[in-house]
Motif scaffolding. Structure first.
Motif, mmCIF file in Angstrom:
data_model
loop_
_atom_site.group_PDB
_atom_site.id
_atom_site.type_symbol
_atom_site.label_atom_id
_atom_site.label_comp_id
_atom_site.label_asym_id
_atom_site.label_seq_id
_atom_site.Cartn_x
_atom_site.Cartn_y
_atom_site.Cartn_z
ATOM 1 N N PRO A 220 4.887 -34.060 16.945
ATOM 2 C CA PRO A 220 3.487 -34.392 17.189
ATOM 3 C C PRO A 220 2.699 -34.909 15.982
ATOM 4 C CG PRO A 220 3.655 -32.072 16.702
ATOM 5 C CD PRO A 220 5.054 -32.632 16.597
ATOM 6 N N VAL A 221 3.264 -34.862 14.771
ATOM 7 C CA VAL A 221 2.433 -35.127 13.595
ATOM 8 C C VAL A 221 2.172 -36.622 13.384
ATOM 9 C CG1 VAL A 221 4.237 -35.264 11.812
ATOM 10 C CG2 VAL A 221 2.014 -34.304 11.232
ATOM 11 N N GLY A 222 3.014 -37.500 13.975
ATOM 12 C CA GLY A 222 2.796 -38.936 13.820
ATOM 13 C C GLY A 222 3.360 -39.499 12.531
ATOM 14 N N LYS A 223 4.232 -38.759 11.864
ATOM 15 C CA LYS A 223 4.807 -39.211 10.600
ATOM 16 C C LYS A 223 5.844 -40.301 10.822
ATOM 17 C CE LYS A 223 7.543 -37.630 6.629
ATOM 18 N NZ LYS A 223 6.687 -38.243 5.588
ATOM 19 N N VAL A 224 5.774 -41.343 9.999
ATOM 20 C CA VAL A 224 6.806 -42.376 9.944
ATOM 21 C C VAL A 224 7.590 -42.136 8.657
ATOM 22 C CG1 VAL A 224 7.280 -44.844 9.781
ATOM 23 C CG2 VAL A 224 5.417 -44.032 11.250
ATOM 24 N N PHE A 225 8.851 -41.748 8.782
ATOM 25 C CA PHE A 225 9.646 -41.444 7.600
ATOM 26 C C PHE A 225 9.876 -42.707 6.776
ATOM 27 C CE2 PHE A 225 10.296 -37.697 10.061
ATOM 28 C CZ PHE A 225 10.672 -36.690 9.174
ATOM 29 N N SER A 226 9.664 -42.590 5.476
ATOM 30 C CA SER A 226 9.846 -43.731 4.570
ATOM 31 C C SER A 226 11.330 -44.001 4.361
ATOM 32 C CB SER A 226 9.189 -43.441 3.225
ATOM 33 O OG SER A 226 9.894 -42.399 2.551
ATOM 34 N N GLU A 248 13.976 -42.412 18.358
ATOM 35 C CA GLU A 248 13.085 -43.454 17.853
ATOM 36 C C GLU A 248 12.258 -44.088 18.973
ATOM 37 O OE1 GLU A 248 15.305 -46.196 15.410
ATOM 38 O OE2 GLU A 248 16.029 -44.594 14.072
ATOM 39 N N VAL A 249 11.838 -43.265 19.920
ATOM 40 C CA VAL A 249 11.152 -43.796 21.101
ATOM 41 C C VAL A 249 9.810 -44.453 20.769
ATOM 42 C CG1 VAL A 249 12.305 -42.186 22.663
ATOM 43 C CG2 VAL A 249 10.086 -41.577 21.687
ATOM 44 N N TYR A 250 9.194 -44.064 19.643
ATOM 45 C CA TYR A 250 7.879 -44.624 19.276
ATOM 46 C C TYR A 250 7.997 -45.711 18.201
ATOM 47 C CZ TYR A 250 6.250 -40.437 21.695
ATOM 48 O OH TYR A 250 6.031 -39.459 22.634
ATOM 49 N N GLN A 251 9.154 -46.333 18.083
ATOM 50 C CA GLN A 251 9.382 -47.229 16.957
ATOM 51 C C GLN A 251 8.433 -48.430 16.929
ATOM 52 O OE1 GLN A 251 13.547 -48.785 18.401
ATOM 53 N NE2 GLN A 251 12.787 -50.203 16.859
ATOM 54 N N TRP A 252 7.894 -48.839 18.071
ATOM 55 C CA TRP A 252 6.983 -49.989 18.096
ATOM 56 C C TRP A 252 5.536 -49.582 17.885
ATOM 57 C CZ3 TRP A 252 10.183 -53.609 17.336
ATOM 58 C CH2 TRP A 252 11.434 -53.607 17.952
ATOM 59 N N LEU A 253 5.275 -48.277 17.894
ATOM 60 C CA LEU A 253 3.903 -47.788 17.740
ATOM 61 C C LEU A 253 3.702 -47.249 16.328
ATOM 62 C CD1 LEU A 253 3.610 -46.231 21.256
ATOM 63 C CD2 LEU A 253 2.082 -47.961 20.330
ATOM 64 N N ALA A 341 3.650 -56.476 18.941
ATOM 65 C CA ALA A 341 2.618 -56.643 17.910
ATOM 66 C C ALA A 341 1.240 -56.294 18.460
ATOM 67 C CB ALA A 341 2.626 -58.082 17.381
ATOM 68 N N GLN A 342 0.964 -56.722 19.684
ATOM 69 C CA GLN A 342 -0.364 -56.532 20.265
ATOM 70 C C GLN A 342 -0.634 -55.072 20.646
ATOM 71 O OE1 GLN A 342 -0.436 -59.235 23.585
ATOM 72 N NE2 GLN A 342 -0.733 -61.052 22.307
ATOM 73 N N PHE A 343 0.371 -54.398 21.196
ATOM 74 C CA PHE A 343 0.161 -53.037 21.682
ATOM 75 C C PHE A 343 -0.210 -52.066 20.556
ATOM 76 C CE2 PHE A 343 2.080 -49.052 23.696
ATOM 77 C CZ PHE A 343 0.922 -48.756 24.390
ATOM 78 N N PRO A 344 0.535 -52.029 19.430
ATOM 79 C CA PRO A 344 0.122 -51.104 18.367
ATOM 80 C C PRO A 344 -1.252 -51.432 17.778
ATOM 81 C CG PRO A 344 1.950 -52.490 17.638
ATOM 82 C CD PRO A 344 1.804 -52.688 19.107
ATOM 83 N N GLN A 345 -1.627 -52.702 17.766
ATOM 84 C CA GLN A 345 -2.969 -53.059 17.286
ATOM 85 C C GLN A 345 -4.035 -52.458 18.185
ATOM 86 O OE1 GLN A 345 -2.919 -57.349 17.147
ATOM 87 N NE2 GLN A 345 -1.488 -57.423 15.420
ATOM 88 N N ALA A 346 -3.812 -52.554 19.498
ATOM 89 C CA ALA A 346 -4.769 -51.990 20.454
ATOM 90 C C ALA A 346 -4.820 -50.464 20.338
ATOM 91 C CB ALA A 346 -4.395 -52.405 21.874
ATOM 92 N N GLN A 369 0.601 -42.086 11.244
ATOM 93 C CA GLN A 369 1.143 -43.405 10.925
ATOM 94 C C GLN A 369 1.748 -44.066 12.164
ATOM 95 O OE1 GLN A 369 3.517 -41.057 8.065
ATOM 96 N NE2 GLN A 369 3.436 -42.909 6.804
ATOM 97 N N GLY A 370 2.091 -43.246 13.162
ATOM 98 C CA GLY A 370 2.729 -43.801 14.356
ATOM 99 C C GLY A 370 2.685 -42.828 15.513
ATOM 100 N N SER A 371 3.255 -43.239 16.650
ATOM 101 C CA SER A 371 3.409 -42.466 17.894
ATOM 102 C C SER A 371 2.170 -42.536 18.780
ATOM 103 C CB SER A 371 3.793 -41.003 17.615
ATOM 104 O OG SER A 371 2.656 -40.200 17.378
ATOM 105 N N TYR A 372 2.166 -41.707 19.832
ATOM 106 C CA TYR A 372 1.060 -41.587 20.788
ATOM 107 C C TYR A 372 0.017 -40.567 20.341
ATOM 108 C CZ TYR A 372 3.315 -43.718 25.013
ATOM 109 O OH TYR A 372 3.854 -44.552 25.952
ATOM 110 N N PHE A 373 0.323 -39.773 19.296
ATOM 111 C CA PHE A 373 -0.393 -38.514 19.089
ATOM 112 C C PHE A 373 -0.966 -38.370 17.682
ATOM 113 C CE2 PHE A 373 3.406 -37.890 21.758
ATOM 114 C CZ PHE A 373 2.801 -37.584 22.968
#
Length: 458
Positions: A220-226, A248-253, A341-346, A369-373
């Motif tokens: 749930p934290v939304g971390k994108v591992f470097s 990696e289900v949230y890879q585009w977000l 590209a458009q979805f993560p911007q929105a 940094q990422g995900s739904y949450f």
């Protein structure tokens, strides 16, 4: 013998007597069967509680705005909806079985699309398996590769199915915790601030370690591992001969210019990594339940064995729609017109709006940094009203959410749910919100928050 005697006795009775006696015999038989043997398999012990059921029920009872569950309440992109409609109305044979391990055009486009991203020549027949959602992919992986006595390293906070799936396979979960670093006064915390201790992580690997599960972007934290963090994990997996299950289900977000890196793309990792994806998260269609696993045949052949002896086959028309959606996206990939590209911007705009709104009542979001949450720090509330109603051992975040549903009309999920039992009380001052929501939902949230804000005025 008892059944025969009971049947003869019933024949000799009148209609009313027969009805009453029949019910008594049925109850007796049911009682005997219930008491004779243990019904529940032991592998289900301790994993039957589902927090989502409780909070969704409360949301309905109190007419609350549901910001807890991770699903969009807006339609998928037009091209995906049209692809599904076409799959339903075109070739009537799409109502029948397709190849058990995946509709051939789908496995082909997945191999082509992700092969370029991972730097691999992916064979659609040997390196791709289509599953019933990413959930199905995870379950299949655990059942195929984890057995009695195997240790599985789980990075917490973790998506809540990882622990029960490990236990059901006979494995032993071993937890390592992301820890938040210090923040400057007046600044919001960021998911990038939550780090693994390299020494602690290394200490979790033993001769019994079979797998490590890596969720990036993390729920749930939304971390994108470097890349540096992934290289550390990769080095340890290779050193100890451990499989990496990469969710990696949230890879585009991914937001704010951060980049998602697949651990399977690092040197020496393709051979020991299962990469799991989700059409539900990719195309905002969680109800389609189409997922996939990518990996080397040496691992995938065991997943295919589980798949063919359990699910066997996923719905054809959903696979057709996902294949056509990827074909559409492949034409636009890397361009401003790309949905990826458009979805993560929105969603970044939606994230920022919700963060701003929640701050108005004293909640402190951890910027993802990422995900739904994102998670929100409720420490101030815990200090001001520590004695909210609840069970004696109930973590504070659970009691806080029940209070928030009943009195403020807002639903979130307790973050303690995403921790192992020993750590739940340590991290029970966070709750999780889902910001992948429609404008109307955000407006309803703001109305609730405005009322809350007025109540805070002296």
């Amino acid at each position: 013998m008892f059944r025969n005697a009971a049947a003869i006795s019933l024949q000799l009775m009148g209609p009313l007597q027969r009805k009453k006696a029949g019910a008594s015999v049925t109850r007796c038989l049911h009682q005997t069967l219930t008491m004779a043997k243990r019904v529940q398999a032991r592998r289900l012990d301790g994993i039957d509680h589902d927090p989502w059921v409780e909070f969704v029920k409360m949301a309905s009872e109190f007419d609350a705005v549901n910001l807890g569950q991770g699903f969009p309440d807006f339609p998928p992109p037009d091209f995906a909806v049209e692809a599904f409609q076409h799959a339903l109305s075109s070739d009537f044979m799409l109502n029948q079985y397709t190849r058990a391990f995946g509709y051939p055009p789908l496995t082909k486009i997945l191999a082509s699309f992700f092969g370029k991203l991972l730097g691999q020549e992916i064979d659609p027949l040997k390196n791709v398996l289509v599953t019933v959602g990413a959930y199905g992919a995870l379950f299949t992986a655990f059942q195929a590769l984890v057995e009695e006595g195997d240790e599985v390293i789980i990075i917490e906070p973790f998506f809540d199915c990882y622990e029960p799936m490990t236990l059901m396979a006979g494995g032993h979960p071993v937890f390592v915790t992301l820890k938040p670093g210090p923040t400057r006064d007046g600044e919001l915390d960021s998911s990038s601030n939550w780090q693994l201790d390299p020494t602690e992580l290394a200490s979790k690997f033993t001769s019994h370690t079979k797998a490590l599960i890596l969720n990036t972007p993390n729920n749930p934290v939304g971390k994108v591992f470097s890349k540096a963090e992934l290289e550390l994990v990769a080095s340890l997996c290779q050193q100890h001969d451990v499989i990496c299950i990469a969710d990696e289900v949230y890879q585009w977000l991914v937001y704010d210019g951060y980049q998602h890196v697949s651990i399977a793309s690092l040197p020496g990792m393709w051979e020991r990594t299962l990469t799991i994806g989700s059409a539900g998260k990719t195309f905002s269609a969680t109800g389609w339940k189409v997922g996939w696993v990518l990996g080397p045949d040496s691992l995938m052949k065991h997943l295919r064995t589980v798949h063919q002896n359990s699910i066997y086959h996923c719905p054809t028309q959903g696979q057709v729609a996902v294949a056509q959606s990827f074909e559409h996206e492949q034409l636009h990939f890397g361009q401003p017109s790309s949905y990826f590209a458009q979805f993560p911007q929105a969603m970044q705009r939606t994230r920022d709006q919700m963060i701003c709104s929640l701050q108005s009542v004293g909640l402190k979001p951890v910027v993802p940094q990422g995900s739904y949450f994102f998670m929100t720090d409720i420490s101030d509330f815990k200090s001001k009203m520590p004695d909210l109603p609840g069970d004696v051992d109930e973590p504070y975040d659970r009691r806080f959410i029940k209070w928030m549903i009943k009195t403020k009309g807002l639903v979130a999920i307790p973050v303690s749910t995403f921790y192992s039992v020993p750590h739940r009380k340590i991290f029970d001052h966070y709750v999780r919100f889902c910001f992948v929501k429609d404008e109307s939902t955000l407006q309803a949230m703001d109305e609730k928050l405005q009322k809350w804000k007025k109540e805070l005025r002296p």
